[in-house]
Write a protein that holds these residues in place. Structure first.
Motif, short mmCIF file in Angstrom:
data_model
loop_
_atom_site.label_atom_id
_atom_site.label_comp_id
_atom_site.label_asym_id
_atom_site.label_seq_id
_atom_site.Cartn_x
_atom_site.Cartn_y
_atom_site.Cartn_z
N LEU A 173 0.90 10.74 6.16
CA LEU A 173 1.95 11.97 6.05
C LEU A 173 1.56 13.30 6.10
N THR A 174 0.22 13.40 5.51
CA THR A 174 -0.67 14.80 5.52
C THR A 174 -0.89 15.01 6.89
N ARG A 175 -1.61 13.78 7.69
CA ARG A 175 -2.07 13.99 9.17
C ARG A 175 -0.69 14.26 9.96
N LEU A 190 1.87 15.78 8.93
CA LEU A 190 2.38 17.15 8.73
C LEU A 190 1.26 18.48 9.51
N MET A 191 -0.12 18.13 9.61
CA MET A 191 -1.03 18.79 10.18
C MET A 191 -0.75 19.00 11.72
N ASP A 246 -1.86 5.77 -1.51
CA ASP A 246 -2.91 6.72 -0.99
C ASP A 246 -2.72 6.75 0.55
N GLU A 247 -2.76 5.62 1.28
CA GLU A 247 -2.80 5.58 2.69
C GLU A 247 -1.64 6.05 3.31
N TRP A 285 -9.94 21.69 14.44
CA TRP A 285 -9.14 20.24 14.26
C TRP A 285 -8.27 19.90 15.54
N LEU A 329 0.23 8.68 1.95
CA LEU A 329 -0.23 10.00 1.60
C LEU A 329 -0.89 10.60 2.77
N MET A 330 -1.92 9.75 3.12
CA MET A 330 -3.03 10.35 4.41
C MET A 330 -2.12 10.66 5.59
#
Lengths: 218, 322
Positions: B8-10, B12-13, B2-3, B96, B5-6
């Motif tokens: 990776l999302t950050r 990408l954002m 999960d971490e 953001w 994934l977090m």
């Protein structure tokens, strides 16, 4: 004395203080006169808003009278004299513009210090208002001391008048109509007399510099 | 898992945030040019012209003076990188920012300062007279703008009790728009942004007239790829300042309320409109005023710093403490 929200009151006070400082700092008589007009309009709008919020016909009447009498008639009279005299210079002799602005800033701080005992006024914005009013009185006195052109000294008197009016408004929350009208009429007559006097000055010396008055003694 | 994934999302954002800035910067420049042309009753270049200019410069041959050292080539890269670093702390259309921690606003100031340092050094590198003149003027201006910029942001930090720019924007949503210290801080930042963007009362971005240029003077020796990078970083800096100002005037942190694709798209459009309105405002200012003499500039900037001080004092008076 609920009514105008504190943020709006502070905004009006900012306009008043900023225009007072601009009068002290301005380099042309015409600009100073314009700033004084802005200030008077702000004062009368404040009175009008207070009157409308409180539903008091007297206060609204005073506001309208202020808008017509002080913000309308006096600038026209003064501008006419100014046009005749072709004066642009504000007569900065004792203090230059930048240093007089610094002095004015110091006077504002003194005004805040003087009004410290009055912090218990009903609305906290009112203490600011009183401090700004006293600062305006100080600016007027300063202007009368350090400038040499008659019209600018008149602006000093008018600044003091604005300051006294505001102080009265914030302390008593609406003086009786008769007192208001009396004081307004006083200042109007005073200005008319001063305008006539300065026309006389123009005829005799062809200038509005008050230093020429001394040469009469000779 | 999960971490990961977090993270990776950050990541990408964050990349999306930077890509958006990179794409939008030349567009804003084109829009400002077009608005200026509107006030001058000309048709003006197309809004897409800055992209074409950049791609043309990328293809051109680069000439380097034989007196220049490695610093000359390093500067454009550092300028772009530092400007993008400043971009990392600016909240985007959704309120953001990739980096939002303690002391963001100083990171913003420091990144702009780094760009200024390298630009002035490389202005001296080419041993041309105009480069040195431009550097000296840029430092003179920088000395006067930075107090106003930082003090204005610090006032906002005091109002919202946080030093992260994202936190400031979020906090400002609950502050009345006519709160005096906030108004004064906006005036300060608006005035300082003119100087930082090198726009007309301070510096003319369109001229290469020797006696008046400040920013262009330092870029005089550059050509080709390096010039493209430098003007690109200048455009990005302009976008960042206008975006920050727009977010302070009308804060719109929509990170929580805008769910779904449509909400996000709406927020983006709203931010675009805000930035365009401010860009048009600056183009109007530029069309209405003439460039000031260099020795009148301190008056303008001193006024902005004095406004910031006034904002601090009025905050103290209104709140009774800071």
């Amino acid at each position: 004395m609920s009514g105008i929200s504190e943020n709006w009151l502070n905004l009006v006070l900012l306009v008043l203080l900023a225009s007072g400082l601009s009068i002290v700092y301005s380099s042309r008589v015409e600009k100073a006169l314009n700033w004084w007009t802005v200030q008077t309009v702000a004062v009368s709008l404040l009175i009008l808003a207070q009157g409308i919020y409180q539903n008091e016909l007297e206060v609204i009447f005073v506001g309208i009278l202020l808008l017509i009498g002080k913000a309308g008639v006096i600038p026209i009279l003064l501008r006419r004299v100014l046009k005749e005299s072709k004066t642009e210079w504000v007569g900065e002799i004792y203090l230059k513009r930048a240093s007089s602005l610094v002095v004015a800033g110091g006077l504002t701080i003194i005004a805040y210090d003087v009004t410290k005992p009055l912090m218990a006024l009903p609305q906290s914005g009112f203490r600011n208002g009183l401090a700004v009013a006293i600062a305006l009185i100080f600016f007027g006195l300063l202007l009368m001391m350090i400038r040499k052109v008659a019209i600018v000294q008149v602006l000093g008197i008018l600044l003091i008048d604005n300051g006294i009016f505001l102080a009265g408004f914030f302390l008593t929350q609406g003086m009786p109509l008769l007192v208001e009208m009396g004081s307004m009429f006083d200042i109007l007559v005073g200005i008319v007399i001063i305008v006539i006097l300065s026309k006389q000055m123009l005829e005799n010396y062809d200038s509005l510099n008050v230093d020429h008055m001394r040469s009469l003694k000779g | 898992m999960d971490e990961l994934l977090m993270i990776l999302t950050r990541l990408l954002m964050g990349i999306g945030h930077l890509a958006l800035i990179l794409i939008a910067a030349p567009l804003l420049q084109g829009f400002i040019k077009k608005s200026k042309a509107f006030w001058q009753m000309r048709q003006g270049p197309s809004i897409l012209q800055p992209y074409r200019d950049l791609s043309k410069l990328l293809k051109k041959e680069e000439l380097i003076s034989e007196h220049a050292s490695w610093l000359f080539l390093l500067t454009p890269r550092i300028a772009l990188a530092a400007t993008l670093m400043a971009g990392l702390v600016i909240p985007n259309a959704w309120g953001w920012a990739p980096l939002s921690g303690w002391g963001d606003l100083f990171l913003f100031g420091a990144s702009l300062g780094l760009v200024r340092l390298f630009l002035t050094l490389s202005g001296l590198e080419g041993a041309g007279t105009f480069g040195g003149m431009g550097s000296s003027r840029e430092l003179f201006l920088g000395l006067l703008t930075e107090p106003g910029l930082l003090l204005g942001l610090i006032v906002l930090a005091f109002i919202t009790a946080t030093t992260s720019l994202q936190g400031i924007i979020t906090g400002l949503q609950s502050v009345s728009p006519i709160f005096i210290p906030r108004l004064l801080a906006i005036v300060t930042l608006g005035m300082v942004s003119i100087a930082e963007m090198g726009r007309i009362p301070m510096d003319n971005p369109d001229t290469h007239l020797e006696l008046t240029m400040i920013h262009e003077g330092m870029l005089l020796e550059y050509s080709g790829l390096s010039l493209a990078l430098l003007s690109f970083s200048e455009q990005i800096k302009q976008l960042l300042l206008i975006l920050l100002l727009a977010q302070i005037v009308w804060p719109s942190g929509l990170i929580s309320s805008s769910v779904g694709f449509l909400g996000m798209f709406g927020a983006l459009c709203f931010a675009g409109v805000k930035v365009a309105v401010l860009g048009f405002f600056y183009a109007t200012v530029e069309s209405l005023f003439v460039k000031r003499r260099l020795f009148r500039v301190p008056h303008f900037l001193a006024t902005s710093t004095a406004t910031a001080v006034l904002a601090l004092v009025s905050l103290w008076i209104i709140r009774g403490q800071i």
